[in-house]
Enzyme design. Sequence first.
Site, short mmCIF file in Angstrom:
data_model
loop_
_atom_site.label_atom_id
_atom_site.label_comp_id
_atom_site.label_asym_id
_atom_site.label_seq_id
_atom_site.Cartn_x
_atom_site.Cartn_y
_atom_site.Cartn_z
N ARG A 54 -8.39 59.43 49.94
CA ARG A 54 -7.20 59.13 49.15
C ARG A 54 -6.82 57.68 49.44
NH1 ARG A 54 -5.12 57.56 53.10
NH2 ARG A 54 -3.18 57.40 51.94
N GLY A 55 -5.75 57.21 48.77
CA GLY A 55 -5.38 55.81 48.91
C GLY A 55 -6.08 54.99 47.84
N ARG A 94 -7.36 61.35 39.53
CA ARG A 94 -6.04 60.95 40.03
C ARG A 94 -5.49 59.91 39.05
NH1 ARG A 94 -4.87 61.03 45.88
NH2 ARG A 94 -2.76 61.08 45.06
N GLN A 207 1.08 61.86 54.95
CA GLN A 207 0.11 60.79 55.23
C GLN A 207 0.55 59.93 56.42
OE1 GLN A 207 1.10 61.61 52.14
NE2 GLN A 207 -0.49 61.26 50.62
N ASP A 248 -0.19 51.77 44.58
CA ASP A 248 -1.30 52.43 43.88
C ASP A 248 -1.58 51.79 42.53
OD1 ASP A 248 0.17 54.50 45.70
OD2 ASP A 248 -1.93 55.08 45.57
#
Length: 368
Positions: A54-55, A94, A207, A248
């Site tokens: 993720r990220g 995503r 997170q 993001d």
Amino acid sequence: MHVAGTPYRTIWPSDTDQAVIKIIDQRHLPHRFVIEELRTVNEVCAAIREMHVRGAGLIGATAGFGMYLAARTAPDQDFAAFMQQAADDLVQTRPTAGNLAWAVKRQLTAIAQENTLEKKRARAFDVAREIADEDAEFCRRIGEHGKEIIAELSRKKNGAPVNILTHCNAGWLAFVDYGSATAPIYAAHAEGIKVHVWVDETRPWLQGAKLTAWELKEEGVDHTLIADNTGGHLMQHGLVDMVIVGTDRTTRCGDVANKIGTYLKALAAHDNQVPFYVALPSSTFDWTIRDGLTEIPIEQRSGEEITHIRGLSEAAEMATIGIAPPDTATANYGFDVTPARLITGLITERGVMAAHEEDILRLYPEHR
Ligand code: MRU
């Protein structure tokens, strides 16, 4: 960065088998360090969707390798259609992270330039590695630029620790190496500048508690884990010198989508005159949009991420427990938008700029 003293990236091709891409499966951190092998684009899609990785930066790099695996396994007679389907599937995993679509487009453009299937497959591998290497190098440069801001605060404090608040994980685990928000912290720490990091736990996926606290510990950076609602209180009492977060997706005018709760930290920072910086590689800019609130799609995830928590049980086993009454209605927005007016500066691989279209284009004139 380091895991038990050994340098790692978050994603890399196997040394011995070109059909295998390796990732750190982040769902198990900080309790177990698990390396997963990916062989197909479907496995890559699942790894992104289910947050093994993720990220923003790492999602982009993983999608780059996903396109490579797709090219490897695409049938010769149906290559183009297979690749387009792989691209569509990856982009849908995503919706908020800008780097995902950027990496997929970069692969499609490069592959289209080659005139044989053999060359297309070879190029896809090269481009995937380029995307990953560039992500790591850009984050390293973000560290160099951002370090100067921390050094200046340190001078003003006569060398007393600079207190930095961060939200979510924009650390090396969110990229290929170094991280965006953490890169200036690691660079300052390496130079002997005293820093202390307030780590927001970052509900619901945690997170901050699971990943940021772990990676700062592995790098020996002083930090304190706090509940998400603590930041405003700390700022009111002069205990935060600056905020650095990641993003993001960022508009060409400097609005920033980041993990849910970032906007509230920006409001608190604004009210308390605490500098609020956002660190990003340029792959996170979406040059096609201006208004973050209306134009950035906000991912909504399963309510189970709110009603349940996963961690290590007293018996030292991974366990999931419920914390809400059964059938409670939920709304799980993954991200929010912080408007440019609340942002002190953007730290990128090309330098620090105001969150303003003119200043962003000063450093990125090719997007005028
Ligand atoms: O849902 P995630 O973990 O993929 O969210 C991404 C993030 O870690 C944060 O929003 C981060 O601050 C920006 S990503 C560099």
